[in-house]
Design an enzyme around this catalytic site. Sequence first.
Site, PDB file in Angstrom:
ATOM      1  N   GLU A   1     -16.125  -8.824 -26.463  1.00 20.90           N
ATOM      2  CA  GLU A   1     -15.791  -9.581 -27.668  1.00 20.90           C
ATOM      3  C   GLU A   1     -14.635 -10.542 -27.437  1.00 20.90           C
ATOM      4  O   GLU A   1     -14.615 -11.665 -27.953  1.00 20.90           O
ATOM      5  CB  GLU A   1     -15.441  -8.626 -28.809  1.00 20.90           C
ATOM      6  CG  GLU A   1     -15.172  -9.302 -30.145  1.00 20.90           C
ATOM      7  CD  GLU A   1     -16.412  -9.998 -30.698  1.00 20.90           C
ATOM      8  OE1 GLU A   1     -16.451 -11.255 -30.654  1.00 20.90           O
ATOM      9  OE2 GLU A   1     -17.325  -9.310 -31.153  1.00 20.90           O
TER      10      GLU A   1
ATOM     11  N   GLY B   1     -11.180 -15.430 -29.149  1.00 18.42           N
ATOM     12  CA  GLY B   1     -10.079 -14.533 -29.499  1.00 18.42           C
ATOM     13  C   GLY B   1     -10.457 -13.436 -30.462  1.00 18.42           C
ATOM     14  O   GLY B   1     -11.311 -12.597 -30.178  1.00 18.42           O
TER      15      GLY B   1
ATOM     16  N   LYS C   1     -17.688 -20.425 -22.579  1.00 17.58           N
ATOM     17  CA  LYS C   1     -17.945 -19.767 -23.864  1.00 17.58           C
ATOM     18  C   LYS C   1     -19.260 -20.232 -24.474  1.00 17.58           C
ATOM     19  O   LYS C   1     -19.985 -19.444 -25.097  1.00 17.58           O
ATOM     20  CB  LYS C   1     -16.778 -20.039 -24.809  1.00 17.58           C
ATOM     21  CG  LYS C   1     -15.472 -19.414 -24.339  1.00 17.58           C
ATOM     22  CD  LYS C   1     -14.291 -19.876 -25.168  1.00 17.58           C
ATOM     23  CE  LYS C   1     -12.989 -19.277 -24.671  1.00 17.58           C
ATOM     24  NZ  LYS C   1     -11.803 -19.783 -25.415  1.00 17.58           N
TER      25      LYS C   1
END
Length: 460
Positions: free
Chosen positions: A131, A136, A207
Amino acid sequence: MATPPTDVRVALLGAGTVGAQVVRLLAERADDLAARAGAPLRLVGIAVSDADKEREPWIPRDLLTTDAEGLVRRADVVVELIGGIDPPRALVHAALEAGASVVTGNKALLAAHGPELHDAAAAADVDLYYEAAVAGAIPIVYALRESLAGDTVTEVLGIVNGTTNYVLDEMVTNGLGFDDAVAQAQALGFAEADPTADVDGHDSAAKAALLASLAFHTRVPLETVPVEGIRSITAEEMTAAQDHGWALKLLAVARRTGSPEGISVRVGPTLVPADHPLASVRGAFNAVVVESEAAGRLMFYGQGAGGAPTASAVLSDLVAAAGHVVGGGRAPRESAYADLAPLPPERQKVTAWFDLDIEDRPGMLSMVAAVLARHGISIEAVRQAAHAEPTAYGDELYDVFDDAYDGASPARATAADRESTTLSITTHRTDEATLAACLAELAESDGVRAVLPVRRVEGV
């Protein structure tokens, strides 16, 4: 039935900004975390490169070790917060092979070697959680992997790098130049001493690959994600975009395509309308907008970096993994059944906005319209830059725009011609190759002085 363990042994790799906060929160919230996991979480060691380095006062010196490989083999759950590819790759493999679940915040490692790590976790029948690797504290990995497992995600748009969002925000809000904005971000701790991975878009690309893999149940190699950073953006461009009703953000964009079936993933400076949810994301915050068939639009917003926010995501994964050690069960396995093909950059569909610096004389609008039409590109909107005196074009030329583009023509003018003018054009969606060919022809056309920076557009 196996007897539940009296505690869960936790090994921490790395004691930097995030790792230090994980240690602090493990101690401060020990009772609550134990209640949630089903047993106490016992930190059995902290692997560091220099055991003699001065560290935060709450880090137990007797737990520090430089023997990371030995540490991972005596833990139930390994938390990897070193970053980078090596040595984390070897250490994560060693942990999985030893039967330990792994929690990591390492987006670079997952983007480059995610498939092999998922396979290793499945072979060892342990968990792989990550996660903290994307955005973040925002629970976007959980949302895509579990909350939306029963839905069909069609699109993911995200500001997933707080450094670049802070830099762009300072450029438009306070008029700072790029270098000054980066220096300020570094002074405030939002940017690394070497901000290359952030400002050149590589952090966001890693990401984006992870988000697309989760959203579309497909393994997305990092090398298939085209990337453009923000170094070329000026404060003047930011202000001009704002004046035209846009906000300029560095976006990770992942979209499921229908014809041909596949996925489009990219990272780059992107314009969104001022009323779009992502336009209002300020400072170093992150936000991700997910579009799905049943749930519709969902937005996730929060702090995308920093020790404590990222440690929150780490501890969430740690509690889940520890709970499986105590009570059995496993995290959701990698879902890559769809096996959709990533479209090459030239075939990706985009909406574009660009300025044309053109001679202010009769016939120019007709010429521009003809070039766009010849390439099969239709216009969403066109706007002519304001002048001290309006520019004169004949009614016949405006009729060309009215007929071809459903009335999306500039305001008619009545004064004498001026030397030059600027047309701001927003296209309908077209593929990158067609757009590039059209812009190349426009740049060579008589009367066109310059094709100014071209930006992709989302949210229109």
